[in-house]
Scaffold this motif. Structure first.
Motif, PDB file in Angstrom:
ATOM      1  N   THR A   1       8.919   9.901   4.482  1.00 44.35           N
ATOM      2  CA  THR A   1       9.722   9.895   3.231  1.00 44.35           C
ATOM      3  C   THR A   1       9.818   8.652   2.443  1.00 44.35           C
ATOM      4  O   THR A   1      10.221   8.582   1.280  1.00 44.35           O
ATOM      5  N   ARG A   2       8.792   7.757   2.925  1.00 49.33           N
ATOM      6  CA  ARG A   2       8.786   6.500   2.202  1.00 49.33           C
ATOM      7  C   ARG A   2       8.295   6.585   0.826  1.00 49.33           C
ATOM      8  O   ARG A   2       7.325   7.518   0.594  1.00 49.33           O
ATOM      9  N   GLY A   3       8.858   6.075  -0.195  1.00 50.13           N
ATOM     10  CA  GLY A   3       8.166   6.323  -1.625  1.00 50.13           C
ATOM     11  C   GLY A   3       8.761   7.692  -2.228  1.00 50.13           C
ATOM     12  O   GLY A   3       8.352   7.650  -3.611  1.00 50.13           O
ATOM     13  N   GLN A   4       9.379   8.544  -1.601  1.00 46.20           N
ATOM     14  CA  GLN A   4       9.787   9.612  -2.489  1.00 46.20           C
ATOM     15  C   GLN A   4      10.978   9.705  -3.222  1.00 46.20           C
ATOM     16  O   GLN A   4      11.301  10.626  -3.950  1.00 46.20           O
TER      17      GLN A   4
ATOM     18  N   ALA B   1       0.735   9.928   2.598  1.00 47.28           N
ATOM     19  CA  ALA B   1      -0.660  10.122   1.841  1.00 47.28           C
ATOM     20  C   ALA B   1      -1.443   9.077   1.477  1.00 47.28           C
ATOM     21  O   ALA B   1      -2.581   8.566   1.868  1.00 47.28           O
ATOM     22  N   ASP B   2      -0.720   8.008   0.926  1.00 47.06           N
ATOM     23  CA  ASP B   2      -1.227   6.794   0.557  1.00 47.06           C
ATOM     24  C   ASP B   2      -1.732   5.849   1.819  1.00 47.06           C
ATOM     25  O   ASP B   2      -2.827   5.458   1.742  1.00 47.06           O
ATOM     26  N   TYR B   3      -0.869   5.873   2.551  1.00 42.75           N
ATOM     27  CA  TYR B   3      -0.994   5.293   3.794  1.00 42.75           C
ATOM     28  C   TYR B   3      -2.144   5.542   4.620  1.00 42.75           C
ATOM     29  O   TYR B   3      -3.025   4.965   5.159  1.00 42.75           O
TER      30      TYR B   3
ATOM     31  N   GLN C   1      12.911   1.414  -4.422  1.00 40.22           N
ATOM     32  CA  GLN C   1      13.636   0.160  -4.836  1.00 40.22           C
ATOM     33  C   GLN C   1      13.881  -0.660  -3.782  1.00 40.22           C
ATOM     34  O   GLN C   1      13.257  -1.784  -3.630  1.00 40.22           O
ATOM     35  N   TYR C   2      14.243  -0.086  -2.516  1.00 35.84           N
ATOM     36  CA  TYR C   2      14.283  -1.039  -1.247  1.00 35.84           C
ATOM     37  C   TYR C   2      13.114  -1.427  -0.897  1.00 35.84           C
ATOM     38  O   TYR C   2      12.903  -2.691  -0.482  1.00 35.84           O
ATOM     39  N   PHE C   3      11.885  -0.517  -0.813  1.00 37.66           N
ATOM     40  CA  PHE C   3      10.578  -1.276  -0.210  1.00 37.66           C
ATOM     41  C   PHE C   3       9.683  -1.710  -1.472  1.00 37.66           C
ATOM     42  O   PHE C   3       8.465  -2.158  -0.870  1.00 37.66           O
ATOM     43  N   ARG C   4      10.105  -1.510  -2.664  1.00 37.42           N
ATOM     44  CA  ARG C   4       9.436  -2.226  -3.544  1.00 37.42           C
ATOM     45  C   ARG C   4       7.964  -1.450  -3.603  1.00 37.42           C
ATOM     46  O   ARG C   4       7.122  -2.189  -4.056  1.00 37.42           O
ATOM     47  N   SER C   5       8.159  -0.166  -3.661  1.00 35.58           N
ATOM     48  CA  SER C   5       6.880   0.311  -3.582  1.00 35.58           C
ATOM     49  C   SER C   5       6.853   1.799  -3.837  1.00 35.58           C
ATOM     50  O   SER C   5       7.974   2.658  -3.562  1.00 35.58           O
TER      51      SER C   5
ATOM     52  N   GLY D   1       3.859  -7.836   4.707  1.00 32.22           N
ATOM     53  CA  GLY D   1       3.768  -8.213   3.356  1.00 32.22           C
ATOM     54  C   GLY D   1       2.652  -8.197   2.635  1.00 32.22           C
ATOM     55  O   GLY D   1       2.573  -8.432   1.485  1.00 32.22           O
ATOM     56  N   ALA D   2       1.625  -7.392   3.347  1.00 33.91           N
ATOM     57  CA  ALA D   2       0.060  -7.226   2.619  1.00 33.91           C
ATOM     58  C   ALA D   2       0.086  -5.870   2.279  1.00 33.91           C
ATOM     59  O   ALA D   2      -1.111  -5.619   1.759  1.00 33.91           O
TER      60      ALA D   2
END
Length: 180
Positions: free
Chosen positions: A39-42, A57-59, A48-52, A148-149
């Protein structure tokens, strides 16, 4: 609920006969993402929390790209179930593991499982969780940590995992590793 994708090294197809015995088979990596990566980025809160804004699918796309560049077989799995995560690690036949434990990073049972494995295990994170004041129990039992990369954390982690399989990886360790 486990999501899995397997990538085939360039020049190979599924169902292809195994190469002759004198030709080394490609290295195999397990890339395992833990709870919450699906659910990351959705949501705005997640972005906001992950700044991403990167989603699973991108991963997945980045991991596939790096696998092709490196000529390795990669199985990419995301699971929200701690027991499934541990079982997959315990049953892993891959040469090395790249793991983003995500919401499992402070689970003692996961750290215990990883500590029993005899292969390189690289912990990766999109962002720098240390800068946020967080810690990870998993870090203490992994071969290396990359954080952090952004999505390149996976690329670097995969490269480290492969390097850790080479005999020269521990050349400068002191005291030298005991040969068994």
């Amino acid at each position: 609920q486990q999501r899995a994708t397997t990538y085939i090294a360039p020049g190979m197809t599924t169902g292809e006969e195994m190469p002759p015995l004198d030709v080394p088979s490609p290295r195999r990596l397990l890339v395992l993402n833990g709870k919450g990566l699906d659910t990351r980025g959705q949501t705005e809160e997640s972005r906001q929390y992950f700044r991403s804004s990167a989603v699973l699918a991108d991963y997945d796309r980045r991991i596939r790209q790096v696998a092709q560049e490196l000529g390795v077989l990669v199985e990419h799995i995301q699971t929200n179930e701690l027991e499934e995560c541990i079982m997959r690690l315990e049953n892993s036949s891959e040469d090395a593991i790249v793991i983003n434990p995500a919401a499992f990073m402070n689970e003692p049972s996961l750290a215990e499982c990883i500590s029993r494995l005899d292969k390189p295990i690289i912990e990766v994170h999109y962002g720098n969780f240390i800068a946020k004041g967080a810690t990870s129990l998993v870090t203490k039992v992994c071969t290396a940590l990359v954080c952090g990369a952004k999505l390149d954390s996976y690329a670097v982690g995969m490269r480290i995992a492969l390097a850790a399989l080479e005999p020269g990886y521990t050349e400068f360790d002191y005291p030298p590793p005991v040969s068994g």
